[in-house]
Design a protein around this motif. Sequence first.
Motif, PDB file in Angstrom:
ATOM      1  N   LEU A 225       0.755  -1.051  -0.093  1.00 25.94           N
ATOM      2  CA  LEU A 225      -0.108   0.082  -0.117  1.00 25.94           C
ATOM      3  C   LEU A 225       0.868   1.260  -0.043  1.00 25.94           C
ATOM      4  O   LEU A 225       0.333   2.441  -0.184  1.00 25.94           O
ATOM      5  N   SER A 226       1.919   1.219   0.462  1.00 28.05           N
ATOM      6  CA  SER A 226       2.849   2.329   0.710  1.00 28.05           C
ATOM      7  C   SER A 226       3.814   2.336  -0.556  1.00 28.05           C
ATOM      8  O   SER A 226       4.483   3.500  -0.659  1.00 28.05           O
ATOM      9  N   THR A 227       4.132   1.535  -1.305  1.00 25.23           N
ATOM     10  CA  THR A 227       5.181   1.482  -2.468  1.00 25.23           C
ATOM     11  C   THR A 227       4.488   1.297  -3.762  1.00 25.23           C
ATOM     12  O   THR A 227       3.935   0.236  -4.281  1.00 25.23           O
ATOM     13  N   PRO A 228       4.786   2.240  -4.649  1.00 19.86           N
ATOM     14  CA  PRO A 228       3.966   2.229  -6.015  1.00 19.86           C
ATOM     15  C   PRO A 228       4.521   0.834  -6.628  1.00 19.86           C
ATOM     16  O   PRO A 228       5.991   0.721  -6.402  1.00 19.86           O
ATOM     17  N   PRO A 229       3.857   0.139  -7.444  1.00 17.71           N
ATOM     18  CA  PRO A 229       4.514  -0.957  -8.237  1.00 17.71           C
ATOM     19  C   PRO A 229       5.777  -0.325  -9.052  1.00 17.71           C
ATOM     20  O   PRO A 229       5.713   1.000  -9.739  1.00 17.71           O
ATOM     21  N   ALA A 230       6.752  -1.124  -9.409  1.00 17.72           N
ATOM     22  CA  ALA A 230       8.010  -0.607 -10.101  1.00 17.72           C
ATOM     23  C   ALA A 230       8.105  -1.738 -11.305  1.00 17.72           C
ATOM     24  O   ALA A 230       8.198  -2.888 -10.876  1.00 17.72           O
ATOM     25  N   LEU A 231       8.362  -1.452 -12.362  1.00 19.82           N
ATOM     26  CA  LEU A 231       8.420  -2.187 -13.645  1.00 19.82           C
ATOM     27  C   LEU A 231       9.964  -2.518 -13.920  1.00 19.82           C
ATOM     28  O   LEU A 231      10.739  -1.488 -13.762  1.00 19.82           O
ATOM     29  N   SER A 232      10.345  -3.774 -14.253  1.00 17.74           N
ATOM     30  CA  SER A 232      11.665  -4.032 -14.321  1.00 17.74           C
ATOM     31  C   SER A 232      12.268  -3.490 -15.631  1.00 17.74           C
ATOM     32  O   SER A 232      11.530  -3.264 -16.605  1.00 17.74           O
ATOM     33  N   GLU A 233      13.532  -2.919 -15.611  1.00 17.91           N
ATOM     34  CA  GLU A 233      14.030  -2.304 -17.038  1.00 17.91           C
ATOM     35  C   GLU A 233      14.256  -3.617 -17.746  1.00 17.91           C
ATOM     36  O   GLU A 233      14.741  -3.305 -18.984  1.00 17.91           O
ATOM     37  N   ASN A 234      14.243  -4.663 -17.510  1.00 18.45           N
ATOM     38  CA  ASN A 234      14.331  -5.987 -18.411  1.00 18.45           C
ATOM     39  C   ASN A 234      13.081  -6.229 -19.295  1.00 18.45           C
ATOM     40  O   ASN A 234      13.235  -7.243 -20.184  1.00 18.45           O
ATOM     41  N   LEU A 235      11.936  -5.284 -19.124  1.00 15.86           N
ATOM     42  CA  LEU A 235      11.183  -5.505 -20.104  1.00 15.86           C
ATOM     43  C   LEU A 235      11.321  -4.933 -21.514  1.00 15.86           C
ATOM     44  O   LEU A 235      11.628  -3.719 -21.155  1.00 15.86           O
ATOM     45  N   ASP A 236      10.902  -5.360 -22.511  1.00 11.88           N
ATOM     46  CA  ASP A 236      10.953  -4.544 -23.787  1.00 11.88           C
ATOM     47  C   ASP A 236       9.755  -3.511 -23.713  1.00 11.88           C
ATOM     48  O   ASP A 236       8.839  -3.684 -23.147  1.00 11.88           O
ATOM     49  N   ARG A 237       9.612  -2.895 -24.930  1.00 12.53           N
ATOM     50  CA  ARG A 237       8.616  -1.780 -24.870  1.00 12.53           C
ATOM     51  C   ARG A 237       7.318  -2.481 -25.001  1.00 12.53           C
ATOM     52  O   ARG A 237       6.400  -1.863 -24.171  1.00 12.53           O
ATOM     53  N   ASP A 238       6.988  -3.465 -25.701  1.00 14.60           N
ATOM     54  CA  ASP A 238       5.564  -3.991 -25.843  1.00 14.60           C
ATOM     55  C   ASP A 238       5.247  -4.687 -24.340  1.00 14.60           C
ATOM     56  O   ASP A 238       4.207  -4.736 -23.803  1.00 14.60           O
ATOM     57  N   GLU A 239       6.378  -5.251 -23.936  1.00 13.93           N
ATOM     58  CA  GLU A 239       5.941  -5.934 -22.672  1.00 13.93           C
ATOM     59  C   GLU A 239       5.634  -4.866 -21.578  1.00 13.93           C
ATOM     60  O   GLU A 239       4.746  -5.035 -20.725  1.00 13.93           O
ATOM     61  N   ARG A 240       6.477  -4.051 -21.463  1.00 14.16           N
ATOM     62  CA  ARG A 240       6.275  -3.032 -20.680  1.00 14.16           C
ATOM     63  C   ARG A 240       4.988  -2.409 -20.742  1.00 14.16           C
ATOM     64  O   ARG A 240       4.198  -1.985 -19.545  1.00 14.16           O
TER      65      ARG A 240
END
Length: 270
Positions: A225-240
């Motif tokens: 609840l206190s930490t926004p989800p963060a996306l990995s840099e290992n995702l390509d553009r479409d995955e991200r």
Amino acid sequence: MATVEIPQQLADFTVLEKLGMGGNGTFYLAVPPARLGLATDRVVVKVFGGVCSDDAYRRGVRELRAFAAVVSPYLAGLYDAVLQGQFMYAMEYFPLGSLGSPARELGRDEKLAAIADAARGVDALHEAGIAHANITPSSIMVTETGGKISDLGLARVLAADEPITSFAQPGAVQYMDPALLAGDVPSRATDIWSLGACLHRALTGDGVYGEVPDTQPLLAIRAALSTPPALSENLDRDERTLVANCLALAGTRPSTAMEVARRIDALRGR
């Protein structure tokens, strides 16, 4: 260290081995009784922890019947429910395991195929007016051709009058829409969030909240609840883009789980 005894019988199911724990219960591989008339000689019996009341049992059976009534090749088969102090139910056995505990190493396209098929199963539930409410890598089962969704969120149903901290599993918190943690009811949108979080884990090996506390549900919920989800840099553009859409971090969340399935299909083979 003392050896934990594995029961020889669970109701009239003959236990062969313990498969593991998760989702507020323990899973056993078992031989089904003849009374069920099944074509298979292997099923999985899930036994929920804690004593189950008659009212909770009736709620659980009602949910299982609703799940079993939905016709889709992407839903795990459900066979029986029993109350013997604890609530237990029998379901289809998947030799290849789940995305959370696969029987062998899975390739990228195999993981994507399993999640896409699970999303199709979730869409069938949604069209029948049912929210799954417990989509995690452990509830996405792997088949030779793709996957199926299993393990309906019965913990919430069985503990209907209890706060989420009483049954939420720390490891599952990172796959729950923060809206659920804040008190919203399960819905299409919250299930789509969960599919996005599972997709992120499958593609990167990381959770959207990083490492969450493994032993304290309340601390895990607070972290989510206190930490926004963060996306990995290992995702390509479409995955991200797809994961960000599912988590409502960018753009518009997909309106249906079927849309998620189709977009996952488009990621395969690249």
